[in-house]
Scaffold this motif. Structure first.
Motif, mmCIF file in Angstrom:
data_model
loop_
_atom_site.group_PDB
_atom_site.id
_atom_site.type_symbol
_atom_site.label_atom_id
_atom_site.label_comp_id
_atom_site.label_asym_id
_atom_site.label_seq_id
_atom_site.Cartn_x
_atom_site.Cartn_y
_atom_site.Cartn_z
ATOM 1 N N ALA A 98 0.705 -1.338 -0.118
ATOM 2 C CA ALA A 98 0.154 0.058 0.107
ATOM 3 C C ALA A 98 0.645 1.290 0.209
ATOM 4 N N HIS A 99 1.997 1.031 1.130
ATOM 5 C CA HIS A 99 3.624 2.147 0.565
ATOM 6 C C HIS A 99 3.382 2.657 -0.303
ATOM 7 N N ALA A 100 4.285 1.287 -0.995
ATOM 8 C CA ALA A 100 4.742 1.555 -2.606
ATOM 9 C C ALA A 100 3.518 2.321 -3.507
ATOM 10 N N HIS A 101 2.318 1.696 -3.465
ATOM 11 C CA HIS A 101 1.346 1.875 -4.111
ATOM 12 C C HIS A 101 1.176 3.975 -4.214
ATOM 13 N N GLU A 102 1.437 4.082 -2.971
ATOM 14 C CA GLU A 102 0.930 5.384 -3.085
ATOM 15 C C GLU A 102 1.806 6.590 -3.256
ATOM 16 N N LYS A 103 3.498 6.004 -2.872
ATOM 17 C CA LYS A 103 4.812 6.828 -3.337
ATOM 18 C C LYS A 103 4.766 6.402 -4.922
ATOM 19 N N ARG A 104 4.206 5.542 -5.584
ATOM 20 C CA ARG A 104 3.923 5.355 -7.509
ATOM 21 C C ARG A 104 2.654 6.718 -7.878
ATOM 22 N N SER A 105 1.485 6.418 -7.051
ATOM 23 C CA SER A 105 0.801 7.362 -6.701
ATOM 24 C C SER A 105 1.270 8.979 -6.870
ATOM 25 N N ALA A 106 1.861 8.841 -6.020
ATOM 26 C CA ALA A 106 1.939 10.499 -5.729
ATOM 27 C C ALA A 106 3.152 10.744 -6.659
ATOM 28 N N ALA A 107 4.033 10.459 -7.161
ATOM 29 C CA ALA A 107 5.032 10.877 -8.164
ATOM 30 C C ALA A 107 5.028 10.686 -9.178
#
Length: 131
Positions: free
Chosen positions: A30-39
């Protein structure tokens, strides 16, 4: 009996550790998805900013660009014309021969032989003097 309780306790703790590992893995995903979405959002914002800057630069270039125009006397007779030629602006007489050019970077006008005629855009004066 005590033996079965120990085995059961060990199995429960192993199951709890496995569940905890799964929760940690889900949290990391979930954290990786959030980071990818923010990027991706930052990337899209940068692309939009670049596109806006390009459009603005093109609009200002269109406004600032010199277009060809004819110079005429009071009677309407053609004296010559001024037209852009790359980064220079050329002045031509009515026969079409180059009488000089203006270099905006140096802010100087030169005659057809390359001799300095003056500072600033003096092409119209060159064309009138040529007549």
């Amino acid at each position: 009996m005590r033996y079965f309780e120990i085995i059961e306790s060990a199995e429960q703790s192993a199951a709890q550790r496995a569940q905890q590992k799964q929760r940690n893995a889900r949290d990391r995903i979930a954290h990786a998805h959030e980071k990818r979405s923010a990027a991706a959002t930052r990337y899209q914002d940068q692309l939009k900013a670049c596109d806006d800057a390009i459009k603005q630069a093109q609009a200002s270039l269109r406004e600032a660009s010199v277009r060809s125009y004819a110079l005429r006397d009071r009677k309407g007779q053609l004296l010559g014309w001024i037209e852009p030629q790359g980064r220079l602006i050329q002045g031509k007489d009515r026969a079409g021969t180059v009488v000089g050019w203006y270099d905006a970077r140096q802010n100087v006008t030169r005659d057809r032989h390359g001799v300095l005629f003056g500072t600033g855009d003096l092409l119209s004066a060159l064309i009138v003097c040529k007549r």
